[in-house]
Write a protein that holds these residues in place. Structure first.
Motif, PDB file in Angstrom:
ATOM      1  N   TYR A  83       0.853  -1.281  -0.096  1.00  0.00           N
ATOM      2  CA  TYR A  83       0.063   0.251  -0.034  1.00  0.00           C
ATOM      3  C   TYR A  83       0.824   1.102  -0.186  1.00  0.00           C
ATOM      4  N   ALA A 100      -8.157   0.753   2.629  1.00  0.00           N
ATOM      5  CA  ALA A 100      -8.572  -0.781   1.941  1.00  0.00           C
ATOM      6  C   ALA A 100      -9.418  -1.514   3.208  1.00  0.00           C
ATOM      7  N   TRP A 101      -8.892  -1.216   4.338  1.00  0.00           N
ATOM      8  CA  TRP A 101      -9.663  -1.943   5.386  1.00  0.00           C
ATOM      9  C   TRP A 101     -10.784  -1.561   6.033  1.00  0.00           C
ATOM     10  N   GLY A 137     -11.447  -6.781   5.680  1.00  0.00           N
ATOM     11  CA  GLY A 137     -10.170  -6.391   4.674  1.00  0.00           C
ATOM     12  C   GLY A 137      -8.807  -6.723   5.246  1.00  0.00           C
ATOM     13  N   ASP A 139      -6.373  -9.479   3.809  1.00  0.00           N
ATOM     14  CA  ASP A 139      -4.986  -9.210   3.454  1.00  0.00           C
ATOM     15  C   ASP A 139      -4.303 -10.298   4.261  1.00  0.00           C
ATOM     16  N   SER A 196     -12.453  -7.422  -9.257  1.00  0.00           N
ATOM     17  CA  SER A 196     -11.661  -6.274  -9.199  1.00  0.00           C
ATOM     18  C   SER A 196     -11.937  -5.404 -10.390  1.00  0.00           C
ATOM     19  N   GLU A 221     -11.675  -5.898  -4.939  1.00  0.00           N
ATOM     20  CA  GLU A 221     -10.301  -6.651  -4.490  1.00  0.00           C
ATOM     21  C   GLU A 221     -10.134  -6.414  -2.925  1.00  0.00           C
ATOM     22  N   ARG A 222     -10.834  -5.455  -2.403  1.00  0.00           N
ATOM     23  CA  ARG A 222     -10.628  -4.719  -1.076  1.00  0.00           C
ATOM     24  C   ARG A 222     -11.639  -5.573   0.118  1.00  0.00           C
ATOM     25  N   HIS A 275     -14.677  -4.429  -0.588  1.00  0.00           N
ATOM     26  CA  HIS A 275     -15.571  -3.213  -0.418  1.00  0.00           C
ATOM     27  C   HIS A 275     -16.640  -3.391  -1.434  1.00  0.00           C
TER      28      HIS A 275
END
Length: 690
Positions: free
Chosen positions: A186, A195-196, A226, A230, A479, A507-508, A510
């Motif tokens: 990141y 992202a999280w 998230g 990861d 994504s 991809e996060r 979200h």
């Protein structure tokens, strides 16, 4: 992702012809040396031409810190080579010896509660431990120096089943490495926060020092999705980095020798991102153990097809499977008559040019003493060993007839499999815990087979958009890149089937806003407003929904609020009005650009999909599948240069199947040919050359 390594296959021993590699794990250090000569005799009798040696032999090779004993290993490798049996030599680093963990307990991994995994089994090491890496790489270099000129060693077997037991480590080393991984991914802590989604529940961080692994947060609480996603990516990458360090240490000293490590690809095997790992091996290897019961053959074919997809249709190596029962399930069922040969040939049909087992000789002590082997406790006079010999002869026949020049033919249909979508759907705060990505690809593979289509199973990063028809089954994460590929594929004339629980998040993890499937709503012509989970855990809740095409939805359905102007409803829900689902669309066809799509807004299961497929394929303008061949799994291997090849026919039923044949029969097990066709018994296989 890194660039894929050039495919390199183990070469035959000098003076020997290229064959299908055949053998298994060999653990001579479990036996007195007087047994070894008997092993050589029986291996030759069975047609064995390769064994993997030294996988769990670190304590024997390095009995004390820095003291090596290669004598016993030299002797057994020499015996094998003189018998014409090649060696796939392990780095021997899979499990550290007691002297190492007693001197350095800091190499032991910790679970999410902080408890230390003590030695006593295997894989009790941290992938991120610099101390353990130092010892492991020292052993790799010692092995490489000692065996760099040995003519009988044809490949390196690096580690063993990475992550089988140490997939997740929550130690201080892992915490440091996770922070470094996040910073590399990141760049700034602000991007990590974004992202999280750390604005939720006051989880915002000020710098990378505040990042910690997803350790225990209390029973019944919910981890940041998230962050958890990861951490799963990081854990796969951490093990991969350790493998790469071992690989490179060996390759630096023995640059001409191909290297691999054994994956654990199965329909539900999502320990690591094996498609990502496929870039880092010289040839893909896999360990696969059968699913008992009625799904046995289909799950095996599905998994083997996925391995072929990970290998991008280059030859791949079946490193482990079982001759009969395993030892690690609550009930360890034996294989039925014929399945030893049938299962192996199914892997070969799906692209394997090597067939190996765990293990050669069945152990008499230790945790795996009841795991079946090529040479069982019953010895040479046993049905298992007779089948092992039969299989060895069959593999030689296939090699003599030119199988090694062929590859699995490309199917018309691709079923897409996505490791990260599965990881995301494993979170504990989802619409229903009964729905995960991994369940749907196998259901579609089986339903297509029920309609006479043997599909290719391919990773989401592969060329699924080069197929006539592609299926995105519960591909939860889409994504921006995958979204673009979907749009380009369909707009250019592709035929796409999309199911419920696809394209929910990026991809996060979200959620794509505006209704599901967020980023491709216009492509599939539906707008889903809400999920309608189905269950039986509360009195009176709906446990299924009927469709007007005679099928039923279970576990989950989509509340489709509207469809596009070019969309057509193929099937609707038929249910009590009070549920709000009666009359709503369930299966919707759409046109987009030059292509067509079908959206399946419910979990129909294998049977429901199979019954719906003729209408689905018809709406896509694809020839209707042939249900008359549903009793057979038909697989083609073809030489792309000449067009010559092989047809493998497998009986999917527990009754005898009659079929016509095209080609010359060269291998059969529980099958017979006559003037009008062939009869294939349960667990039977027939291989034709054409």
């Amino acid at each position: 992702m890194s660039q894929r390594r050039e495919h390199r296959w183990p070469r035959p021993l000098e003076g020997r012809k290229a064959r299908i590699w055949y053998g298994g794990d060999y653990n001579p250090d479990q036996w007195p040396e007087e047994v070894w000569d008997e092993d050589m005799r029986l291996m030759v009798k069975a047609g064995v031409n390769l064994v993997s040696v030294g996988i769990f032999s670190w304590a024997r090779i390095e009995p004390r810190d820095g003291v090596y004993d290669f004598g016993w290993l030299d002797r057994v490798i020499d015996k094998l080579g003189r018998a014409g049996i090649a060696v796939d030599l392990a780095s021997a680093t899979a499990s550290p010896p007691m002297w190492l963990t007693q001197a350095h307990p800091e190499v032991l991994w910790k679970d999410y509660r902080g408890d230390v995994c003590q030695p006593g089994a295997r894989q009790h090491w941290r992938p991120t431990s610099p101390v353990f890496r130092g010892y492991a790489l020292r052993l790799c270099r010692a092995m490489a120096v000692h065996y760099k000129d040995n003519p009988y060693v044809v490949a390196w077997h690096v580690g063993n089943e990475y992550g089988c037991h140490n997939r997740f480590d929550y130690s201080e080393d892992a915490e440091r490495a996770f922070r470094e991984w996040c910073e590399a991914r990141y760049g700034t802590i602000g991007k990590v926060n974004d992202a999280w989604g750390t604005a939720f529940w006051s989880q915002r961080m000020n710098d990378f020092s505040e990042i910690v692994p997803p350790r225990f947060i209390g029973d019944g609480n919910f981890m940041n999705p998230g962050k958890l996603l990861d951490f799963k990516r990081f854990s796969s990458d951490a093990l991969k980095a350790f493998y790469i360090a071992e690989r490179d240490a060996l390759a630096e000293i023995t640059p001409g020798r191909p290297l691999t490590t054994n994956f654990m690809v199965s329909a539900s095997g999502t320990v690591l991102d094996y498609d990502d790992w496929g870039n880092e091996v010289d040839f893909v290897s896999n360990d696969h153990y059968f699913t008992p019961g009625e799904a046995h053959l289909d799950e095996l074919a599905f998994s083997a097809s996925l391995v072929d997809g990970i290998s991008r249709k280059e030859p791949w190596f079946l490193m482990e499977h079982s001759t009969s029962a395993v030892n690690w399930r609550p009930v360890n069922y034996r294989k039925e008559p014929g399945q030893l040969v049938r299962d192996s040939l199914a892997h070969v049909a799906m692209g394997a040019d090597a067939v190996c087992y765990f293990q050669w000789r069945q152990s008499v002590a230790g945790a795996e003493k009841f795991h079946s082997a090529m040479l069982p406790h019953a010895g040479e006079d046993s049905q298992v060993f007779r089948d092992v010999c039969e299989l060895g002869a069959d593999l030689n026949t296939l090699a003599d007839n030119g199988l090694l020049g062929t590859r699995l033919a490309k199917s018309r249909v691709a079923v897409v499999y996505d490791y990260e979508s599965q990881w995301a759907t494993e979170h504990t705060a989802t619409p229903t815990q009964r729905v995960h990505h991994v369940d749907e690809p196998l259901a579609w593979f089986r339903a297509l087979a029920d309609n006479g289509v043997t599909a290719d199973v391919v990773p989401v990063r592969s060329d699924w958009d080069g197929y006539e028809v592609a299926v995105l089954p519960s591909a939860y994460l889409l994504s921006e890149e995958t979204t673009r590929r979907v749009r380009d594929y369909v707009a250019g004339g592709g035929r796409l089937i999309v199911t419920y629980y696809t394209g929910i998040s990026d991809e996060r993890d979200h959620v794509w806003p505006g209704g599901y499937p967020g980023s491709i709503r216009d492509v599939v012509g539906v707008r889903v407003e809400e999920f309608a989970p189905l269950g039986d855990d509360w009195p009176g809740v709906p446990d299924h929904l009927d469709l007007d095409n005679g099928t039923s939805a279970h576990d989950i359905a989509d509340v489709i609020g509207s469809i596009g102007e070019n969309a057509t409803v193929l099937a609707s829900f038929r249910d009590n009005p009070w549920t709000g689902m009666d009359g709503r669309p369930a299966i919707v066809a759409n046109t987009y650009g030059e292509g067509r799509t079908v959206y399946v807004g419910a979990r129909l299961g294998r049977d429901g999909i199979a019954r719906s497929l003729p209408a689905i394929l018809g709406s896509l303008g694809v020839d209707t599948a042939d249900t008359s061949t549903a009793d057979l799994l038909r697989v083609e291997r073809v030489d792309e240069a000449t067009g010559a090849g092989f047809t493998f026919l497998f009986n999917r039923t527990h009754g005898t199947v009659r079929t016509t044949v095209e080609g010359r029969p060269i291998v059969s097990s529980l099958a017979e040919c006559d003037g009008t066709g062939a009869s294939i018994e349960p667990n039977g296989v027939l291989v034709l050359k054409h």
